[in-house]
Design a protein around this motif. Sequence first.
Motif, PDB file in Angstrom:
ATOM      1  N   UNK A   6       0.864  -1.164   0.000  1.00  0.00           N
ATOM      2  CA  UNK A   6       0.000   0.000   0.000  1.00  0.00           C
ATOM      3  C   UNK A   6       0.907   1.223   0.000  1.00  0.00           C
ATOM      4  N   UNK A   7       1.017   1.880  -1.131  1.00  0.00           N
ATOM      5  CA  UNK A   7       1.937   3.000  -1.280  1.00  0.00           C
ATOM      6  C   UNK A   7       1.238   4.354  -1.122  1.00  0.00           C
ATOM      7  N   UNK A   8       0.055   4.358  -0.517  1.00  0.00           N
ATOM      8  CA  UNK A   8      -0.533   5.638  -0.163  1.00  0.00           C
ATOM      9  C   UNK A   8       0.293   6.275   0.954  1.00  0.00           C
ATOM     10  N   UNK A   9       0.263   7.596   0.974  1.00  0.00           N
ATOM     11  CA  UNK A   9       1.063   8.344   1.930  1.00  0.00           C
ATOM     12  C   UNK A   9       0.584   8.081   3.352  1.00  0.00           C
ATOM     13  N   UNK A  10       1.549   7.944   4.251  1.00  0.00           N
ATOM     14  CA  UNK A  10       1.263   7.737   5.668  1.00  0.00           C
ATOM     15  C   UNK A  10       1.611   9.032   6.402  1.00  0.00           C
ATOM     16  N   UNK A  11       0.616   9.691   6.963  1.00  0.00           N
ATOM     17  CA  UNK A  11       0.839  10.953   7.666  1.00  0.00           C
ATOM     18  C   UNK A  11       0.474  10.766   9.129  1.00  0.00           C
ATOM     19  N   UNK A  12       1.498  10.779   9.999  1.00  0.00           N
ATOM     20  CA  UNK A  12       1.276  10.629  11.438  1.00  0.00           C
ATOM     21  C   UNK A  12       0.433   9.396  11.752  1.00  0.00           C
ATOM     22  N   UNK A  13       0.775   8.302  11.061  1.00  0.00           N
ATOM     23  CA  UNK A  13       0.089   7.018  11.242  1.00  0.00           C
ATOM     24  C   UNK A  13      -1.360   7.030  10.776  1.00  0.00           C
ATOM     25  N   UNK A  14      -1.741   8.038  10.010  1.00  0.00           N
ATOM     26  CA  UNK A  14      -3.046   8.045   9.365  1.00  0.00           C
ATOM     27  C   UNK A  14      -2.825   8.181   7.878  1.00  0.00           C
ATOM     28  N   UNK A  15      -3.759   7.701   7.098  1.00  0.00           N
ATOM     29  CA  UNK A  15      -3.596   7.699   5.648  1.00  0.00           C
ATOM     30  C   UNK A  15      -4.144   8.995   5.063  1.00  0.00           C
ATOM     31  N   UNK A  16      -3.331   9.629   4.228  1.00  0.00           N
ATOM     32  CA  UNK A  16      -3.805  10.817   3.517  1.00  0.00           C
ATOM     33  C   UNK A  16      -4.720  10.354   2.391  1.00  0.00           C
ATOM     34  N   UNK A  17      -5.997  10.592   2.571  1.00  0.00           N
ATOM     35  CA  UNK A  17      -6.941  10.056   1.622  1.00  0.00           C
ATOM     36  C   UNK A  17      -7.537  11.173   0.771  1.00  0.00           C
ATOM     37  N   UNK A  18      -8.140  10.769  -0.297  1.00  0.00           N
ATOM     38  CA  UNK A  18      -8.793  11.728  -1.172  1.00  0.00           C
ATOM     39  C   UNK A  18      -9.224  11.042  -2.436  1.00  0.00           C
ATOM     40  N   UNK A  19      -9.973  11.712  -3.254  1.00  0.00           N
ATOM     41  CA  UNK A  19     -10.376  11.152  -4.544  1.00  0.00           C
ATOM     42  C   UNK A  19     -11.045  12.228  -5.376  1.00  0.00           C
TER      43      UNK A  19
END
Length: 426
Positions: A413-426
């Motif tokens: 899973x190469x989505x960005x990890x920001x402070x142990x939360x996933x930076x999501x969007x679409x």
Amino acid sequence: MKAKIHLIVVTVLSTFFLQAQQQPKGIIGTSNWMNNWTNFKPANTEYSEATNIIAGTINKDTKLLKRNTYQLVGVVYVTNNAVLSIEPGTVIRGDDKTCGTLVITNGSKIVAEGLETDPIVFTSNKETTQRKPGDWGGIIILGKAPINTLGGVHTLPFDLEPMLNHYGGQDAEDNSGVLKYIRIEYSGRKLSAAKELNGLSLAGVGKKTILSNIQISYSNDDSFECYGGDLNLNNLVSYRTTDDDFDFTQGAQININNSIAIRHPFSSDISGSRCFEVDSYDKIGNTDMSKKLTKINASNITLINLEENNQGLVRESVYVRENTFFNFTNSIVSGFTPFVLLEGNIGNGEVNLGKITFKNLIVNNCNGGITSEAGGANTAIENYYNNPIFDINFTKIKNSELFTTPNIKGSPDFRMNVNNTIAIGN
């Protein structure tokens, strides 16, 4: 009263900056869109033996069925405005002895719409222990969309049938069909000392063609190459290609979004392999300069080198030649030497640099930033892109911290990890 107003201003500004910092970079999605249909260990995958052979010319509407496994023998042409349809889950194995290659000629279509849980697979005909890059040819689509070569029509240098090998035209809206939830593995047969086939060659392909959720793995040349045309490309995965992941030329007008290139040093060509190679022409003398120059808008892209010790085997992630428009935004690049290389002719003039935008980026563990082949221009280039409006952040973070699960041995899973939360969007 003044104190309350001050508090409101601070709150509004804080919210603005927080949202700006949280703008998602790299590939995005509310879930890991690479699950289920991708395969990062194709050498271990057993495919059924071929039950049917595809060879020669397909000149009428034809459908390939999931219940069969097909062997692609020699160069197979889809002609006469025919439509080749492929059911989800169908496996097509390229013949190594005859360099199995599929060519969708000008005016014909391929409709290969797999499912996330049942992708269509083009792969090697060899056994698991024998598969290697270049086992077979690849897929070639020839369309009627504009290119900028003289005369507006051109041929590919792949020793194809002369009467069928042509692409280009005036129809930017041309429709060559659908490729969706597709895997292409071990393609890119070497034709000569200087030329190999690509995993997917898109020549003069128009924007009504749907190209989404395509993984190309272990190609012996480029994964995706666009020769002119006008396209929207989404959710592409290039994995361990030998040459370039995404190559654009001949006035290609491309929007590429939410896509990833995963490189490995032992899969790279010493002649120079990049994630993006962008140019407007091979030779200016063969180009109609009154037509559009190549323009690439690339957003939410992740480019990653799996080797983190900077051995120098993987070089720049992006190479841009002169007279080219390239916009690279909201993206993450990790582990290259350097981040970007500009052709020497681009120089340090702001007119040329104004065509090339790098904005809202994380550039991680790269040995060098945006540089030029003409070393004397580097100071001016650095000053130009150091403007805060470009928001280019150079970091030194382990891939395991930067990305959610950057381990291709499991389910990456190469989505960005920001402070142990996933930076999501679409």
